[in-house]
Scaffold this active site. Sequence first.
Site, PDB file in Angstrom:
ATOM      1  N   PRO A   1      -8.235   3.527 -10.810  1.00 27.97           N
ATOM      2  CA  PRO A   1      -7.753   4.643  -9.993  1.00 27.97           C
ATOM      3  C   PRO A   1      -6.954   4.131  -8.799  1.00 27.97           C
ATOM      4  O   PRO A   1      -7.387   3.194  -8.125  1.00 27.97           O
ATOM      5  CB  PRO A   1      -9.029   5.358  -9.522  1.00 27.97           C
ATOM      6  CG  PRO A   1     -10.167   4.490  -9.891  1.00 27.97           C
ATOM      7  CD  PRO A   1      -9.700   3.478 -10.886  1.00 27.97           C
TER       8      PRO A   1
ATOM      9  N   ASP B   1      -6.806  -9.606  -3.033  1.00 28.79           N
ATOM     10  CA  ASP B   1      -6.572  -8.793  -4.231  1.00 28.79           C
ATOM     11  C   ASP B   1      -5.742  -9.534  -5.272  1.00 28.79           C
ATOM     12  O   ASP B   1      -6.074  -9.540  -6.456  1.00 28.79           O
ATOM     13  CB  ASP B   1      -5.875  -7.480  -3.865  1.00 28.79           C
ATOM     14  CG  ASP B   1      -6.783  -6.551  -3.078  1.00 28.79           C
ATOM     15  OD1 ASP B   1      -7.819  -7.023  -2.580  1.00 28.79           O
ATOM     16  OD2 ASP B   1      -6.452  -5.359  -2.953  1.00 28.79           O
TER      17      ASP B   1
ATOM     18  N   GLY C   1      -9.121   1.414  -3.342  1.00 35.64           N
ATOM     19  CA  GLY C   1      -9.722   0.167  -2.881  1.00 35.64           C
ATOM     20  C   GLY C   1     -10.137  -0.743  -4.019  1.00 35.64           C
ATOM     21  O   GLY C   1     -10.846  -1.725  -3.803  1.00 35.64           O
ATOM     22  N   LEU C   2      -9.692  -0.429  -5.243  1.00 36.42           N
ATOM     23  CA  LEU C   2     -10.071  -1.264  -6.392  1.00 36.42           C
ATOM     24  C   LEU C   2      -8.928  -2.205  -6.806  1.00 36.42           C
ATOM     25  O   LEU C   2      -8.956  -2.771  -7.894  1.00 36.42           O
ATOM     26  CB  LEU C   2     -10.514  -0.393  -7.577  1.00 36.42           C
ATOM     27  CG  LEU C   2     -11.725   0.524  -7.307  1.00 36.42           C
ATOM     28  CD1 LEU C   2     -12.081   1.328  -8.552  1.00 36.42           C
ATOM     29  CD2 LEU C   2     -12.943  -0.262  -6.832  1.00 36.42           C
ATOM     30  N   GLY C   3      -7.962  -2.357  -5.934  1.00 36.71           N
ATOM     31  CA  GLY C   3      -6.943  -3.394  -6.140  1.00 36.71           C
ATOM     32  C   GLY C   3      -5.883  -3.060  -7.167  1.00 36.71           C
ATOM     33  O   GLY C   3      -5.285  -3.971  -7.751  1.00 36.71           O
ATOM     34  N   SER C   4      -5.593  -1.757  -7.360  1.00 36.12           N
ATOM     35  CA  SER C   4      -4.651  -1.419  -8.432  1.00 36.12           C
ATOM     36  C   SER C   4      -3.250  -1.981  -8.168  1.00 36.12           C
ATOM     37  O   SER C   4      -2.599  -2.474  -9.089  1.00 36.12           O
ATOM     38  CB  SER C   4      -4.592   0.093  -8.661  1.00 36.12           C
ATOM     39  OG  SER C   4      -4.041   0.736  -7.554  1.00 36.12           O
ATOM     40  N   SER C   5      -2.783  -1.959  -6.907  1.00 36.03           N
ATOM     41  CA  SER C   5      -1.411  -2.421  -6.684  1.00 36.03           C
ATOM     42  C   SER C   5      -1.286  -3.916  -6.949  1.00 36.03           C
ATOM     43  O   SER C   5      -0.313  -4.361  -7.568  1.00 36.03           O
ATOM     44  CB  SER C   5      -0.917  -2.048  -5.287  1.00 36.03           C
ATOM     45  OG  SER C   5      -1.823  -2.435  -4.312  1.00 36.03           O
ATOM     46  N   ALA C   6      -2.280  -4.696  -6.523  1.00 34.60           N
ATOM     47  CA  ALA C   6      -2.227  -6.145  -6.792  1.00 34.60           C
ATOM     48  C   ALA C   6      -2.252  -6.397  -8.298  1.00 34.60           C
ATOM     49  O   ALA C   6      -1.532  -7.269  -8.805  1.00 34.60           O
ATOM     50  CB  ALA C   6      -3.412  -6.847  -6.132  1.00 34.60           C
TER      51      ALA C   6
HETATM   52  O1  PMV Z   1      -8.648  -1.112   0.747  1.00 33.93           O
HETATM   53  P1  PMV Z   1      -8.758  -2.434   0.141  1.00 33.93           P
HETATM   54  O2  PMV Z   1      -9.699  -2.533  -0.974  1.00 33.93           O
HETATM   55  O3  PMV Z   1      -7.432  -3.031  -0.156  1.00 33.93           O
HETATM   56  O4  PMV Z   1      -9.463  -3.396   1.180  1.00 33.93           O
HETATM   57  C1  PMV Z   1      -8.937  -3.794   2.372  1.00 33.93           C
HETATM   58  C2  PMV Z   1      -9.820  -4.840   2.925  1.00 33.93           C
HETATM   59  C3  PMV Z   1      -9.685  -5.056   4.398  1.00 33.93           C
HETATM   60  O5  PMV Z   1     -10.590  -6.084   4.752  1.00 33.93           O
HETATM   61  C4  PMV Z   1     -10.050  -3.810   5.171  1.00 33.93           C
HETATM   62  C5  PMV Z   1      -8.264  -5.455   4.768  1.00 33.93           C
HETATM   63  C6  PMV Z   1      -7.845  -6.831   4.292  1.00 33.93           C
HETATM   64  O6  PMV Z   1      -6.624  -7.061   4.256  1.00 33.93           O
HETATM   65  O7  PMV Z   1      -8.689  -7.694   4.042  1.00 33.93           O
END
Ligand code: PMV
Length: 326
Positions: free
Chosen positions: A106, A158, A110-115
């Site tokens: 999704p 990521d 925050g699960l790294g989809s763009s990377a």
């Molecule tokens: O939102 P995510 O899963 O890309 O996480 C960001 C993680 C942070 O520590 C908040 C920012 C970072 O660049 O490490």
Amino acid sequence: MSLTIASAPGKVILFGEHAVVSGVPALGAAIDLRVRARIEDAPGKLEISIPDMRLVIEGFSLDLITEKVLTEDISKKAILAARYVYAVLKRFDASNLRVVVESEIPPSSGLGSSASVVVATLAALNHHQELGLSLEDLAWESHQVEKEVQSGLGSPMDTALATFGGYQLIQAGPQQSLDLPELDLVVGWTGVPHDTKFEVEKVQNFRTKYPHIVGPIFESIGEISREALNLMKDGQLEELGQLMNANHGLLEAIGVGTKELSDLAYAARGAGEALGAKLTGAGGGGCIIAIPPTDPQGLVKTMTAISQAGGKPFHVATGCEGARLE
Ligand code: PMV
């Protein structure tokens, strides 16, 4: 006609988000949700196609296009994914190609989809065009692309996880791959997109205003990451769960919790009998992760509780394989 398919995994941050921005260690894991990029020759053309952003998990298929709450958002996310693909192609002067990207992850959660989109696309291009990039090059180049599209933002975690898979410990200096056992987790998706840049700036401003308060919170988060490493090695899941709860509380203290995230975390720990639960990633939306109880019905209990609390639950295994040709 030659055709190359490559894939890359998504990720969860197990411990240490936000504190890592100030040089404190964080622990991330690759998960078994993947992005697949298919590249084929298309003379005279450069086509990027993101046909759908479907989430297909454990035999049920959630069509994000028909999910009312996400209908508006999804087209924007598909456009954003296309920007990442285009940035990869541009960086390597690639043309006469058709690129099709499919994602199980999704977006904006925050699960790294763009990377994963960047790494899968570049891994496919690397093979297709014989660019000769090593895995280290793949991680580095992908991180540069991600930062370019995100105007300078983005930790290397990521792209490192999408490239190398497994587990990564990130702190000041280069990240480090770790050998840790697989962990079964339940992810609970709030359905609320999150904005990493906004949350990072908010936390860093809070830290600038109250360094004597936020500094010790970051230090505690760092200690949790260090301690968690040993607990994972020893398979001490109850203690690990306790530290997850503590990390969640500290993330709430620095202002990145939301009612939706905490509702899911408390439901997972309560009716779901999870051993621990915390938000993962930048917060302000996105997902929680929970360690389900180890009994045979454990996964179902935690997933049901998250679902009843209004979240979308899915099971992930951590420490999965990184970028690969399919
Ligand atoms: O939102 P995510 O899963 O890309 O996480 C960001 C993680 C942070 O520590 C908040 C920012 C970072 O660049 O490490």
